[in-house]
Design an enzyme around this catalytic site. Sequence first.
Site, mmCIF file in Angstrom:
data_model
loop_
_atom_site.group_PDB
_atom_site.id
_atom_site.type_symbol
_atom_site.label_atom_id
_atom_site.label_comp_id
_atom_site.label_asym_id
_atom_site.label_seq_id
_atom_site.Cartn_x
_atom_site.Cartn_y
_atom_site.Cartn_z
ATOM 1 N N HIS A 61 0.801 -1.212 0.000
ATOM 2 C CA HIS A 61 0.000 0.000 0.000
ATOM 3 C C HIS A 61 0.841 1.272 0.000
ATOM 4 O O HIS A 61 1.919 1.309 0.581
ATOM 5 C CB HIS A 61 -0.902 0.030 1.240
ATOM 6 C CG HIS A 61 -1.892 -1.085 1.292
ATOM 7 N ND1 HIS A 61 -2.550 -1.451 2.428
ATOM 8 C CD2 HIS A 61 -2.347 -1.924 0.322
ATOM 9 C CE1 HIS A 61 -3.358 -2.462 2.174
ATOM 10 N NE2 HIS A 61 -3.234 -2.776 0.897
ATOM 11 N N LYS A 70 5.688 5.762 7.630
ATOM 12 C CA LYS A 70 5.115 4.877 8.646
ATOM 13 C C LYS A 70 6.211 4.289 9.532
ATOM 14 O O LYS A 70 7.202 3.763 9.021
ATOM 15 C CB LYS A 70 4.346 3.732 7.976
ATOM 16 C CG LYS A 70 3.170 4.215 7.131
ATOM 17 C CD LYS A 70 2.618 3.156 6.193
ATOM 18 C CE LYS A 70 1.719 3.811 5.149
ATOM 19 N NZ LYS A 70 1.328 2.892 4.069
ATOM 20 N N TYR A 130 1.183 1.074 14.181
ATOM 21 C CA TYR A 130 2.073 1.992 13.460
ATOM 22 C C TYR A 130 1.615 3.437 13.538
ATOM 23 O O TYR A 130 0.430 3.741 13.665
ATOM 24 C CB TYR A 130 2.265 1.572 12.006
ATOM 25 C CG TYR A 130 1.025 1.275 11.191
ATOM 26 C CD1 TYR A 130 0.235 0.166 11.454
ATOM 27 C CD2 TYR A 130 0.656 2.098 10.128
ATOM 28 C CE1 TYR A 130 -0.886 -0.121 10.689
ATOM 29 C CE2 TYR A 130 -0.462 1.811 9.356
ATOM 30 C CZ TYR A 130 -1.228 0.705 9.648
ATOM 31 O OH TYR A 130 -2.341 0.423 8.897
ATOM 32 N N ASP A 166 -6.543 -5.877 -2.538
ATOM 33 C CA ASP A 166 -5.161 -6.301 -2.731
ATOM 34 C C ASP A 166 -5.049 -7.435 -3.752
ATOM 35 O O ASP A 166 -4.047 -7.546 -4.464
ATOM 36 C CB ASP A 166 -4.536 -6.704 -1.388
ATOM 37 C CG ASP A 166 -4.325 -5.493 -0.480
ATOM 38 O OD1 ASP A 166 -4.413 -4.358 -0.970
ATOM 39 O OD2 ASP A 166 -4.073 -5.694 0.723
HETATM 40 C C1 LIG Z 1 -5.712 2.455 6.431
HETATM 41 C C2 LIG Z 1 -7.072 2.950 6.973
HETATM 42 C C3 LIG Z 1 -8.221 2.239 6.746
HETATM 43 N N1 LIG Z 1 -9.400 2.687 7.213
HETATM 44 C C4 LIG Z 1 -10.622 1.875 6.968
HETATM 45 C C5 LIG Z 1 -10.935 1.691 5.505
HETATM 46 C C6 LIG Z 1 -11.469 0.279 5.419
HETATM 47 O O1 LIG Z 1 -12.875 0.280 5.552
HETATM 48 C C7 LIG Z 1 -10.872 -0.445 6.614
HETATM 49 C C8 LIG Z 1 -9.777 -1.424 6.240
HETATM 50 O O2 LIG Z 1 -8.841 -0.735 5.418
HETATM 51 P P1 LIG Z 1 -7.715 -1.509 4.622
HETATM 52 O O3 LIG Z 1 -8.246 -2.752 4.053
HETATM 53 O O4 LIG Z 1 -7.084 -0.534 3.657
HETATM 54 O O5 LIG Z 1 -6.682 -1.842 5.799
HETATM 55 P P2 LIG Z 1 -5.192 -2.404 5.652
HETATM 56 O O6 LIG Z 1 -5.140 -3.395 4.546
HETATM 57 O O7 LIG Z 1 -4.745 -2.836 6.988
HETATM 58 O O8 LIG Z 1 -4.377 -1.105 5.197
HETATM 59 C C9 LIG Z 1 -3.137 -0.806 5.746
HETATM 60 O O9 LIG Z 1 -2.192 -1.731 5.211
HETATM 61 C C10 LIG Z 1 -0.832 -1.495 5.598
HETATM 62 C C11 LIG Z 1 0.029 -2.480 4.851
HETATM 63 C C12 LIG Z 1 -0.411 -0.090 5.446
HETATM 64 O O10 LIG Z 1 0.721 0.223 5.066
HETATM 65 C C13 LIG Z 1 -1.389 0.932 5.893
HETATM 66 O O11 LIG Z 1 -1.004 2.233 5.492
HETATM 67 C C14 LIG Z 1 -2.772 0.634 5.391
HETATM 68 O O12 LIG Z 1 -2.820 0.805 3.978
HETATM 69 O O13 LIG Z 1 -10.377 0.576 7.485
HETATM 70 C C15 LIG Z 1 -9.491 3.857 7.929
HETATM 71 O O14 LIG Z 1 -10.594 4.275 8.361
HETATM 72 N N2 LIG Z 1 -8.352 4.576 8.177
HETATM 73 C C16 LIG Z 1 -7.145 4.165 7.729
HETATM 74 O O15 LIG Z 1 -6.097 4.843 7.979
#
Ligand SMILES: Cc1cn([C@H]2C[C@H](O)[C@@H](COP(=O)(O)OP(=O)(O)O[C@H]3O[C@@H](C)C(=O)[C@@H](O)[C@H]3O)O2)c(=O)[nH]c1=O
Length: 185
Positions: A61, A70, A130, A166
Amino acid sequence: MKVTETELPGVLVFEPRVFGDERGFFMETFNARRYAEHGLPERFVQDNLSRSAHGVLRGLHFQHPNPQGKLVSVLEGEVFDVAVDIRQGSPTFGRWTGVTLSAENKKQFYVPPDFAHGFVVTSEVALFYYKCTDYYSPQDERSLRWNDEELGIEWPVSSPTLSEKDREAPRLSEMGEGELPVYGV
Ligand SMILES: Cc1cn([C@H]2C[C@H](O)[C@@H](COP(=O)(O)OP(=O)(O)O[C@H]3O[C@@H](C)C(=O)[C@@H](O)[C@H]3O)O2)c(=O)[nH]c1=O
């Protein structure tokens, strides 16, 4: 605190000093002044926590524009964590580096803005914590294919559990015009 450079300039591994005694241990998980001595911004504006089961892979990401640096760590369990240089024109464009982070080794990994980031869980469960230098920006978030052959990341898990986003992520070579950051800009 021990700080180790990686083959990607700016990507660092921190090992905070751990003070153990008969009660347990104490450690500073962040200290703006001390981390700034190693080039990190003093200002982190968002903290995140995720919990994942064995074999879950989150990534790769990044946000563009509005990238996030991060500082990542593991509070329970173990992950293999990866940073990829996706800055067009960078001398290390397309290269990755990885480190095992665990509750036991207490290592922290700094992934600077404009690098892609991901991890896979190698323990039964992992609590992943993080700090981010910028806010989550859903319209800017992007995903890069975890097993892009061009990147050749040596993940320790072969058939990971992925989110739909993903699973469908493009490869580096499939990224469209303006979707990647540019080195030095
Ligand atoms: C990342 C994030 C997600 N969300 C919400 C959106 C979605 O409905 C839910 C799950 O999001 P994701 O599937 O994108 O979560 P995730 O796959 O855990 O995303 C994270 O992965 C790692 C590897 C990173 O580096 C982070 O920056 C972030 O991208 O949470 C937020 O409200 N705030 C946030 O900062």
